[in-house]
Design a protein around this motif. Sequence first.
Motif, PDB file in Angstrom:
ATOM      1  N   LEU A  74      92.662  44.214  53.181  1.00 44.83           N
ATOM      2  CA  LEU A  74      93.597  45.304  52.911  1.00 44.83           C
ATOM      3  C   LEU A  74      93.365  46.458  53.880  1.00 44.83           C
ATOM      4  CD1 LEU A  74      93.172  45.240  49.050  1.00 44.83           C
ATOM      5  CD2 LEU A  74      95.375  44.944  50.195  1.00 44.83           C
ATOM      6  N   ARG A  75      94.335  47.356  53.910  1.00 41.33           N
ATOM      7  CA  ARG A  75      94.197  48.596  54.676  1.00 41.33           C
ATOM      8  C   ARG A  75      93.403  49.602  53.830  1.00 41.33           C
ATOM      9  NH1 ARG A  75      98.107  51.469  58.362  1.00 41.33           N
ATOM     10  NH2 ARG A  75      99.372  49.597  58.362  1.00 41.33           N
ATOM     11  N   TYR A  76      92.531  50.370  54.433  1.00 45.50           N
ATOM     12  CA  TYR A  76      91.752  51.377  53.706  1.00 45.50           C
ATOM     13  C   TYR A  76      92.626  52.605  53.501  1.00 45.50           C
ATOM     14  CZ  TYR A  76      87.709  54.262  52.450  1.00 45.50           C
ATOM     15  OH  TYR A  76      86.808  55.067  51.792  1.00 45.50           O
ATOM     16  N   SER A  77      93.218  52.718  52.329  1.00 46.46           N
ATOM     17  CA  SER A  77      94.051  53.887  52.032  1.00 46.46           C
ATOM     18  C   SER A  77      94.104  54.050  50.519  1.00 46.46           C
ATOM     19  CB  SER A  77      95.455  53.713  52.612  1.00 46.46           C
ATOM     20  OG  SER A  77      96.099  52.643  51.971  1.00 46.46           O
ATOM     21  N   TYR A  78      94.714  55.164  50.083  1.00 50.23           N
ATOM     22  CA  TYR A  78      94.800  55.453  48.664  1.00 50.23           C
ATOM     23  C   TYR A  78      95.668  54.400  47.962  1.00 50.23           C
ATOM     24  CZ  TYR A  78      95.370  58.016  44.371  1.00 50.23           C
ATOM     25  OH  TYR A  78      95.350  58.353  43.057  1.00 50.23           O
ATOM     26  N   PRO A  79      95.320  53.936  46.775  1.00 52.17           N
ATOM     27  CA  PRO A  79      94.196  54.349  45.938  1.00 52.17           C
ATOM     28  C   PRO A  79      92.939  53.487  46.110  1.00 52.17           C
ATOM     29  CG  PRO A  79      95.644  52.934  44.673  1.00 52.17           C
ATOM     30  CD  PRO A  79      96.239  53.017  46.050  1.00 52.17           C
ATOM     31  N   LEU A  80      93.002  52.492  47.017  1.00 52.76           N
ATOM     32  CA  LEU A  80      91.835  51.618  47.177  1.00 52.76           C
ATOM     33  C   LEU A  80      90.614  52.416  47.640  1.00 52.76           C
ATOM     34  CD1 LEU A  80      90.674  48.721  47.216  1.00 52.76           C
ATOM     35  CD2 LEU A  80      91.451  48.543  49.584  1.00 52.76           C
ATOM     36  N   ASP A  81      90.834  53.376  48.562  1.00 56.91           N
ATOM     37  CA  ASP A  81      89.699  54.159  49.079  1.00 56.91           C
ATOM     38  C   ASP A  81      88.967  54.885  47.944  1.00 56.91           C
ATOM     39  OD1 ASP A  81      91.786  55.929  48.639  1.00 56.91           O
ATOM     40  OD2 ASP A  81      91.616  56.963  50.559  1.00 56.91           O
ATOM     41  N   ALA A  82      89.747  55.433  47.004  1.00 59.45           N
ATOM     42  CA  ALA A  82      89.136  56.188  45.895  1.00 59.45           C
ATOM     43  C   ALA A  82      88.294  55.268  45.009  1.00 59.45           C
ATOM     44  CB  ALA A  82      90.226  56.869  45.074  1.00 59.45           C
ATOM     45  N   VAL A  83      88.790  54.055  44.796  1.00 60.00           N
ATOM     46  CA  VAL A  83      88.052  53.116  43.938  1.00 60.00           C
ATOM     47  C   VAL A  83      86.783  52.625  44.650  1.00 60.00           C
ATOM     48  CG1 VAL A  83      88.185  50.860  42.785  1.00 60.00           C
ATOM     49  CG2 VAL A  83      90.076  52.478  42.588  1.00 60.00           C
ATOM     50  N   ILE A  84      86.887  52.401  45.969  1.00 61.41           N
ATOM     51  CA  ILE A  84      85.687  51.989  46.721  1.00 61.41           C
ATOM     52  C   ILE A  84      84.639  53.104  46.704  1.00 61.41           C
ATOM     53  CG2 ILE A  84      84.796  51.408  49.028  1.00 61.41           C
ATOM     54  CD1 ILE A  84      87.389  49.877  49.555  1.00 61.41           C
ATOM     55  N   GLN A  85      85.094  54.345  46.851  1.00 58.79           N
ATOM     56  CA  GLN A  85      84.162  55.485  46.807  1.00 58.79           C
ATOM     57  C   GLN A  85      83.484  55.585  45.438  1.00 58.79           C
ATOM     58  OE1 GLN A  85      83.707  58.182  49.249  1.00 58.79           O
ATOM     59  NE2 GLN A  85      84.622  56.781  50.705  1.00 58.79           N
ATOM     60  N   ALA A  86      84.280  55.400  44.386  1.00 59.76           N
ATOM     61  CA  ALA A  86      83.713  55.468  43.027  1.00 59.76           C
ATOM     62  C   ALA A  86      82.697  54.350  42.812  1.00 59.76           C
ATOM     63  CB  ALA A  86      84.838  55.365  41.994  1.00 59.76           C
ATOM     64  N   PHE A  87      83.002  53.196  43.371  1.00 59.77           N
ATOM     65  CA  PHE A  87      82.113  52.038  43.276  1.00 59.77           C
ATOM     66  C   PHE A  87      80.783  52.324  43.974  1.00 59.77           C
ATOM     67  CE2 PHE A  87      81.428  47.722  45.505  1.00 59.77           C
ATOM     68  CZ  PHE A  87      80.662  47.211  44.477  1.00 59.77           C
ATOM     69  N   LYS A  88      80.859  52.815  45.212  1.00 54.47           N
ATOM     70  CA  LYS A  88      79.643  52.990  46.007  1.00 54.47           C
ATOM     71  C   LYS A  88      78.834  54.206  45.598  1.00 54.47           C
ATOM     72  CE  LYS A  88      80.070  52.550  50.586  1.00 54.47           C
ATOM     73  NZ  LYS A  88      80.725  52.423  51.907  1.00 54.47           N
ATOM     74  N   TYR A  89      79.528  55.329  45.458  1.00 53.68           N
ATOM     75  CA  TYR A  89      78.797  56.585  45.289  1.00 53.68           C
ATOM     76  C   TYR A  89      78.795  57.083  43.855  1.00 53.68           C
ATOM     77  CZ  TYR A  89      79.418  56.343  50.294  1.00 53.68           C
ATOM     78  OH  TYR A  89      79.429  55.911  51.600  1.00 53.68           O
TER      79      TYR A  89
END
Length: 232
Positions: A74-89
């Motif tokens: 996928l392309r790194y953009s909203y809302p996937l970016d927010a979910v990846i950030q929540a996952f990692k950090y």
Amino acid sequence: MIRQIIDNCLPFNQPCVFCAAGNTAHGICRACLADLSRLPLEICPRCAHASPFGQLCGRCQRHPPAFDQLHAALRYSYPLDAVIQAFKYGKRLELAASLSFLLAELAPAATLQPDLVVPVPLARTRLLERGFNQSHELARAFAGRINAPLDHTLCERIRNTPPQARLNRRQRQENVRHSFSVNHRLDGLCVAIVDDVATSGATLEALSLALKKQGAKRVEAWVLARVFYSKT
Ligand SMILES: [Zn+2]
Ligand SMILES: [Zn+2]
């Protein structure tokens, strides 16, 4: 093995990780799945950056990357970016199953069966801080999907590099150079490396180089999300 079975048997009544709608399969509702940003139609066959007519991009022609091919789901953009950030950090480890599902479902199928699937390792200190390696979670799902062995002890991150967000591509390459050690020879083997996000590709390149120095014949990278800059 047990973890793979659990990942594949997620209940079908999870709330959607993107919009909180109920009763989804794998934590992603159909509408959100359809809305996630896909890759551009025309991409470089080597590095997956946008490239007119799907030709090898100028950068790969001038400086071929150490990996043989990069596949992105996928392309790194909203809302996937927010979910990846929540996952990692945000220590939202429960998101691992849904994100693994996206990688496993949407990443291109492996045309060449890898001999090993390897997560991009975290430095020990960062692993202790975070409590888990997100790439390991994704790599396990991917390995299960293509029925290839996962080896999460092959590579080690021997330098804890500073965050790369403010660095340009050349600085990122310098930042991660010599960051990885590979603990045995891989002569003639095809290795798949897995990470959550590819930005410049510098981390994937550094790991690919370390694997090739140990004799790997081919290294392909699979990532959940690819960052695209507006200029490219
Ligand atoms: Zn949804
Ligand atoms: Zn390219």
